[in-house]
Design an enzyme around this catalytic site. Structure first.
Site, mmCIF file in Angstrom:
data_model
loop_
_atom_site.group_PDB
_atom_site.id
_atom_site.type_symbol
_atom_site.label_atom_id
_atom_site.label_comp_id
_atom_site.label_asym_id
_atom_site.label_seq_id
_atom_site.Cartn_x
_atom_site.Cartn_y
_atom_site.Cartn_z
ATOM 1 N N ASP A 148 -11.413 2.365 4.574
ATOM 2 C CA ASP A 148 -11.827 0.950 4.513
ATOM 3 C C ASP A 148 -13.352 0.808 4.542
ATOM 4 O O ASP A 148 -13.863 -0.306 4.401
ATOM 5 C CB ASP A 148 -11.248 0.180 5.713
ATOM 6 C CG ASP A 148 -10.022 -0.644 5.346
ATOM 7 O OD1 ASP A 148 -9.946 -1.090 4.186
ATOM 8 O OD2 ASP A 148 -9.159 -0.825 6.223
ATOM 9 N N LYS A 169 0.838 -1.207 0.000
ATOM 10 C CA LYS A 169 0.000 0.000 0.000
ATOM 11 C C LYS A 169 0.877 1.262 0.000
ATOM 12 O O LYS A 169 0.602 2.215 -0.738
ATOM 13 C CB LYS A 169 -0.941 -0.007 1.212
ATOM 14 C CG LYS A 169 -2.031 -1.077 1.117
ATOM 15 C CD LYS A 169 -2.738 -1.333 2.448
ATOM 16 C CE LYS A 169 -3.621 -2.563 2.351
ATOM 17 N NZ LYS A 169 -4.234 -2.958 3.624
ATOM 18 N N GLN A 193 -4.848 -1.775 9.784
ATOM 19 C CA GLN A 193 -4.606 -3.064 9.129
ATOM 20 C C GLN A 193 -5.193 -4.204 9.967
ATOM 21 O O GLN A 193 -4.988 -4.262 11.182
ATOM 22 C CB GLN A 193 -3.094 -3.257 8.907
ATOM 23 C CG GLN A 193 -2.714 -4.514 8.167
ATOM 24 C CD GLN A 193 -3.223 -4.557 6.723
ATOM 25 O OE1 GLN A 193 -3.366 -3.527 6.071
ATOM 26 N NE2 GLN A 193 -3.516 -5.744 6.237
HETATM 27 N N1 GUN Z 1 -6.312 -7.095 5.890
HETATM 28 C C1 GUN Z 1 -6.506 -7.815 4.764
HETATM 29 N N2 GUN Z 1 -7.171 -7.082 3.842
HETATM 30 C C2 GUN Z 1 -7.418 -5.874 4.410
HETATM 31 C C3 GUN Z 1 -8.067 -4.686 3.962
HETATM 32 O O1 GUN Z 1 -8.588 -4.575 2.859
HETATM 33 N N3 GUN Z 1 -8.091 -3.658 4.869
HETATM 34 C C4 GUN Z 1 -7.556 -3.755 6.101
HETATM 35 N N4 GUN Z 1 -7.661 -2.700 6.910
HETATM 36 N N5 GUN Z 1 -6.947 -4.834 6.547
HETATM 37 C C5 GUN Z 1 -6.874 -5.889 5.701
#
Ligand code: GUN
Length: 283
Positions: free
Chosen positions: A116, A49, A93
């Site tokens: 998110d 990311k 996360q």
């Molecule tokens: N862990 C795995 N996929 C994601 C996601 O799309 N967002 C977040 N915050 N954590 C994750």
């Protein structure tokens, strides 16, 4: 042989539009990532990311906490990030350690910075059909289906998994697109028979190669949300080699849903920044 739904390619197309959008913004959007613990998969996702932000001319900063951080410490950090005008998106996360309640944290996050789409405000908006920031994986899946012209209205969609981040918002998006939706989970009976009715099947169960060819009809489009390390390579929740021989369309792993998730996160960050720049908007 099934059509391969190439998320990597579709994500690149989204990025070329997004680059132009970013270049026209009066500010540089910034993503703040909260990473708890030292799970190698989470660390890799966060690095991906960060790199993507950099390549699009966006800023990012990661705040790392040890596994034994308290809920109140994280809430204090979230409150600070809400107030910080240089930060436009906040991503916590997942997964979090068992002693941290994700949904309690989400109650404190500003809905306008919730890239998110997991705050009660954004989840409620999606349920009511007035979405603002939408969870990235299901949103990416809708974009992928749209790119390949796979129809949704009136179709039977089966979602395997009921998580807040994938299964539930996936079902909401499909309902909003006029599909007939069934959500299956670990307690569902006759799961194979239900899957066999699906025109679109979304597998988000977290079990490697769990879904075999006997679960799908030949006209089915299969979307694989899972990703599992298998030695030097990866596999999904779907037995790709066997299922692709039978179904209409399928997402590969890697290169299917994963790149779409990151692309929609970047899109959400830019959207969050523009929502915050509009004066007089309700938080
Ligand atoms: N862990 C795995 N996929 C994601 C996601 O799309 N967002 C977040 N915050 N954590 C994750």
């Amino acid at each position: 042989m099934a059509i391969h739904l190439n998320g990597k390619k579709v994500a690149e197309e989204l990025y070329s539009k997004l680059l132009l959008e970013v270049s026209l913004l009066p500010i540089v959007p910034k993503l703040a990532v909260i990473l708890v613990g030292s799970d190698p998969a989470s660390q890799t996702y966060v690095k991906t990311k960060e790199k993507k932000c950099l390549s699009l001319g966006l800023q990012s900063e990661t705040f790392t906490y040890s596994q034994d951080v308290t809920e109140s410490e994280l809430i204090e950090k979230i409150k600070k990030l809400n107030e910080d005008k240089s930060v436009h998106g906040v991503l916590i996360q997942l997964p979090l350690p068992a002693h941290i309640n994700k949904n309690r944290l989400m109650e404190y996050l500003s809905p306008l910075k919730d890239v998110d789409g997991l705050t009660p405000d954004n989840a409620g908006r999606l349920a009511q059909g007035i979405p603002r920031l939408i969870p990235c994986t299901p949103h990416g899946i809708m974009a992928l289906l749209s790119f390949y012209g796979i129809p949704i209205e009136g179709k039977r969609v089966v979602v395997l998994g009921r998580s807040d981040i994938v299964g539930k918002p996936m079902a909401q998006l499909m309902i909003n697109a006029n599909a007939t939706v069934t959500v299956c989970h670990s307690k569902t009976k006759e799961i194979k028979e239900i899957c066999q009715t699906a025109d679109i099947l979304v597998a988000a169960i977290g079990k490697p190669k769990w879904l075999g060819p006997d679960f799908v009809k030949s006209s089915c489009s299969v979307i694989d949300v899972g990703i599992h390390r298998e030695g030097e390579t990866f596999c999904g929740d779907v037995d790709f080699e066997e299922v692709e021989k039978k179904c209409h369309a399928i997402t590969p792993v890697p290169g299917g849903v994963g790149p779409m998730t990151i692309a929609l996160l970047m899109k959400n960050l830019v959207l969050a920044a523009s929502l915050q720049s509009k004066p007089g908007r309700r938080p």
